[in-house]
Write an enzyme that holds these catalytic residues in place. Structure first.
Site: not given
Ligand code: AMP
Length: 219
Positions: A14, A89, A128, A161, A172
């Site tokens: 994404k 999400r 990554r 990360r 996740r």
């Molecule tokens: P991402 O970079 O999109 O994979 O997000 C990293 C982390 O941020 C996720 O594993 C969640 O802990 C938190 N996070 C990001 N976006 C959301 C969302 N829309 N709802 C809840 N937690 C989020």
């Protein structure tokens, strides 16, 4: 004008696709993950709270991200469109987004669903590496930086990360299946879902994402 959601499992690409799309469409990428990581880095109260969930690969509470997006989506640069990356999400977040858009009298152009196998997702997440400074993303197997461990764009160090460690990744993915996949039905019912096959060479997959977007932008 495009107002889209880029939807897909963690590691589906994404963020990588978004960074290409924003160059062409000149709209902001609204990534809740990036916004949360910035709060964590700055050590804000919200960041401290969010970190407790993020480090275990859990979702942060709905209300936290809903408020963030609510503010962000109304900023001047988002008036002419946006790419939502990593939000919504959960069904609660999707309903809140609907409500926000209704209040603003705007509609989504569509939801691009990045389709990719579980095997590819796992190799992308474990490989990554992200820049500690500018957030650019690389992959030690498929999108190597020119110099190992160094960002091509700004020269800072690349790291894994913390939530890309194997034990957190599985968590996740399980959360994605349980809480996020129901959104597929949610957007299908609204006739907004546009699945795009993203397996195979990156440039070809990116071209298919662009093609899907072109169709939406015209509508
Ligand atoms: P991402 O970079 O999109 O994979 O997000 C990293 C982390 O941020 C996720 O594993 C969640 O802990 C938190 N996070 C990001 N976006 C959301 C969302 N829309 N709802 C809840 N937690 C989020």
């Amino acid at each position: 004008m495009i107002r889209i959601i880029l939807f897909g499992a963690p590691g589906a690409g994404k963020g990588t696709y978004s960074s290409e799309l924003i160059k062409k469409y000149k709209v902001p990428q609204i990534s809740t993950g990036d916004m949360l990581r910035a709060e964590v880095k700055e050590g804000t109260e919200l960041g401290k709270e969010a970190h407790e969930f993020m480090k275990h690969g859990q979702l942060v509470p709905d209300q936290m991200v809903i408020e963030m997006v609510h503010k962000r989506i109304q900023e001047p640069d988002a008036v002419n469109g946006f790419i939502l990356d990593g939000f919504p999400r959960t069904v609660t977040q999707a309903n809140s987004l609907d409500q926000m858009l209704r209040q603003m009298n705007i509609e989504l152009s569509g939801v691009i669903k990045i389709e990719i196998s579980q095997e590819t997702i796992l190799s992308r997440l474990t490989g990554r590496r992200v820049c500690t400074n500018c957030g650019a993303t690389f992959n030690i197997a498929t999108m190597k930086p020119k110099q190992e461990g160094i960002c091509d764009k700004c020269g800072h160090n690349l790291i894994q990360r913390p939530d890309d460690k194997p034990e957190t990744i599985l968590n996740r993915l399980a959360i994605y299946q349980k809480d996020t996949e129901p959104l597929i039905e949610f957007y299908k019912k609204k006739d907004l879902l546009r699945p795009v096959q993203c397996e195979g060479p990156y440039n070809e997959a990116l071209a298919r994402v662009f093609a899907a977007l072109e169709k939406m932008a015209k509508v």
